[in-house]
Design an enzyme around this catalytic site. Structure first.
Site, PDB file in Angstrom:
ATOM      1  NE  ARG A 169      59.906  99.799 100.623  1.00  0.00           N
ATOM      2  CZ  ARG A 169      59.303  99.969 101.797  1.00  0.00           C
ATOM      3  NH1 ARG A 169      58.805 101.132 102.154  1.00  0.00           N
ATOM      4  NH2 ARG A 169      59.186  98.964 102.617  1.00  0.00           N
ATOM      5  N   GLY A 170      56.287  98.332  99.391  1.00  0.00           N
ATOM      6  CA  GLY A 170      55.601  97.788 100.557  1.00  0.00           C
ATOM      7  C   GLY A 170      54.271  97.201 100.119  1.00  0.00           C
ATOM      8  CB  ALA A 171      52.737  93.926 100.832  1.00  0.00           C
TER       9      ALA A 171
ATOM     10  NE  ARG B  46      59.325  95.259  93.998  1.00  0.00           N
ATOM     11  CZ  ARG B  46      59.672  95.511  95.264  1.00  0.00           C
ATOM     12  NH1 ARG B  46      58.971  96.379  95.975  1.00  0.00           N
ATOM     13  NH2 ARG B  46      60.698  94.900  95.818  1.00  0.00           N
TER      14      ARG B  46
ATOM     15  CG  ASP C 105      56.477  91.667 100.560  1.00  0.00           C
ATOM     16  OD1 ASP C 105      57.301  91.630 101.477  1.00  0.00           O
ATOM     17  OD2 ASP C 105      56.233  92.694  99.902  1.00  0.00           O
TER      18      ASP C 105
ATOM     19  CG  ASN D   2      58.595  90.568 105.221  1.00  0.00           C
ATOM     20  OD1 ASN D   2      57.834  91.354 104.633  1.00  0.00           O
ATOM     21  ND2 ASN D   2      59.372  90.961 106.209  1.00  0.00           N
ATOM     22  CE  LYS D   3      62.802  94.089 100.963  1.00  0.00           C
ATOM     23  NZ  LYS D   3      63.069  94.042  99.506  1.00  0.00           N
TER      24      LYS D   3
END
Ligand code: MRU
Length: 366
Positions: free
Chosen positions: A53-55, A95, A245, A260-261
Site C-alpha cells: 500500500r501507499g502511493a 486500486r 495519493d 490523500n487518506k
C-alpha cells in the site's frame, strides 16, 4: 547524507526466483511477514488487501507487476505485448485513487512497446521490463532522500507535528515521503515530537507510522482521529505532515488539490482555522497532469472494515449501514506547501507546480 533509516524494504524483486517479495503491511506491528509470488492475481490481491500500500510503493508494485507479467509470458513478442497490455491494465485498475499504480504499469508498458519497436528479441524485452522496474524503485528511493533534504528546513526545535495515515518507508520506500523531512531534521539534531493519528478504520497511523518512528527513536505518541482538533490546539501543534495519493495539476483552479487518506481534509480544515501549517510531501510521480476533480475516483472499501475493529469486535449494530471512503480531497487553499524531490511549491499552485516541473529548484545528490 545522514538520515535515520528503518532498514525496512517494503517490496523487491528476487532475481533467483523471479518473484516479487513484499512486507505484509496488514500484519504490522504484530508480525514482520514477507510474502513472495510470481502470480499477478496474487499481487492484485495483496494490493487490494493493503498488504502492499501507499502511493509510491504502489508505483513500484505496478512496475514490478508489469515486469512479472512480461517475464511470465512465452518467448514471443506477440505474447509479451498482449499480456502486458491486457493484464497490465487489470493490475493498473486494482486500486483507483493513487495515480502511482497506473503510472508504474504505464512506464513498463511503454518500455516494452519501445523495445519491441526497436527490434529486440523476447529475452531482451524481458530484461528491459525488469531493468525499468528496478530503475523506478531506485529513483523512488533517491527521491525520498531528496524530499527529506528539501523539507527539513520546515521543521524546527520544539515543533509538535501531526501525521495522518502512513507516508513512511512502508508506503513510499527509502525514507518515506511525509516522514522523510522528519527523519532528515531528526538526523540533524532538530528536537520535535509527533502525534500520529490512528487513521481508522485500518489504523495505518497507529500501526505503521508509530512503528516506523519508534524504531527510529523519534518521539511519537498515537492519538485517535477525533482527538486531533483538541490536541492540535492544546498541544500547540506547529504543522501537519501528510503524503498524497494524487496531486492535481491540470488546470489553474484545481492545481494543488490533494487526494490523500480519509481524514486529511479534516486535519487541513482544523490546521487552517488554528494557524497550523499543512504540509504535503510527495514525489513528482504523484502529480497527475491530466485529471480534473470530476475524473478522480475515490475508492470505497468494504463495509466490514467499519463494522468491526480490524476484523474483530463488531461495533456497529446489525442492519445499520456504513460508509467507507478510503480517501478524501483537500482543496489547494488549505495546503501551505507541497514538498517534492525537486523542490517546494506554494500557492498559487497553478503557477508554481508547472514552474517547478519545468525548472527543478533543489535537486540534492544522495
Ligand atoms: O489506503 P492506503 O494505506 O494505501 O493509503 C495510503 C495513504 O493514504 C498515504 O497517506 C498516501 O499513499 C500518501 S504517501 C504514501
Amino acid at each position: 547524507m545522514s538520515a535515520v533509516s528503518t532498514n525496512v524494504i517494503p517490496i523487491r524483486w528476487n532475481d533467483a526466483t523471479n518473484e516479487i517479495v513484499w512486507l505484509d503491511n496488514s500484519q504490522i506491528p504484530w508480525e514482520e511477514r514477507y510474502i513472495s509470488s510470481r502470480e499477478p492475481e496474487r499481487l492484485i490481491k495483496a494490493i487490494q488487501k493493503l498488504e502492499i500500500r501507499g502511493a509510491p510503493v504502489l508505483g513500484e508494485a505496478g512496475a514490478y507487476g508489469a515486469a512479472m507479467i512480461v517475464n511470465n509470458s512465452l518467448n514471443s513478442n506477440e505474447d509479451i505485448l498482449r499480456n502486458v497490455v491486457q493484464k497490465g491494465d487489470v493490475l493498473a485498475a486494482s486500486r483507483p485513487t493513487a495515480v502511482n499504480l497506473s503510472w508504474g504499469v504505464r512506464i513498463i508498458q511503454s518500455a516494452v512497446k519501445k523495445a519491441i519497436d526497436d527490434g529486440k528479441n523476447p529475452s531482451e524485452v524481458k530484461a528491459v521490463a525488469l531493468d525499468s522496474a528496478k530503475k523506478i524503485q531506485e529513483d523512488n528511493i533517491r527521491a525520498t532522500y531528496q524530499l527529506g533534504e528539501n523539507g527539513k528546513e520546515l521543521i524546527h526545535d520544539g515543533d509538535v507535528i501531526i501525521t495522518v495515515c502512513n507516508a513512511g518507508t512502508l508506503a513510499c520506500d527509502g525514507l518515506g515521503t511525509a516522514t522523510a523531512p522528519l527523519r532528515a531534521a531528526w538526523a540533524d539534531g532538530v528536537q520535535f515530537r509527533v502525534l500520529a493519528t490512528y487513521t481508522a478504520p485500518l489504523y495505518q497511523g497507529a500501526r505503521l507510522t508509530a512503528w516506523e518512528l519508534h524504531k527510529d527513536n523519534i518521539p511519537v505518541q498515537v492519538i485517535t482521529d477525533n482527538m486531533a482538533g483538541h490536541l492540535m490546539r492544546e498541544e500547540k501543534a506547529t504543522s501537519v505532515w501528510a503524503g498524497a495519493d494524487r496531486i492535481l495539476s491540470s488546470s489553474s483552479d484545481e492545481s494543488g488539490t490533494i487526494y490523500n487518506k480519509i481524514g486529511t481534509f479534516g486535519l487541513a480544515l482544523m490546521a487552517h482555522e488554528l494557524g497550523v501549517k499543512m504540509y504535503v510531501a510527495a514525489p513528482t510521480s504523484t502529480i497527475d497532469p491530466s485529471s480534473k476533480v470530476r475524473d478522480v475516483k475515490i475508492e470505497q472499501r468494504k463495509a466490514s472494515e467499519v463494522e468491526a475493529l480490524f476484523g474483530g469486535t463488531i461495533v456497529v449494530p446489525k442492519g445499520v449501514g456504513v460508509l467507507n471512503p478510503a480517501f478524501d480531497r483537500t482543496p489547494p487553499e488549505y495546503v501551505s506547501a507541497i514538498i517534492t524531490e525537486i523542490g517546494t511549491a506554494r500557492a498559487p499552485y497553478g503557477e508554481s507546480i508547472p514552474a517547478l516541473l519545468k525548472n527543478p529548484r533543489s535537486m540534492v545528490k544522495t
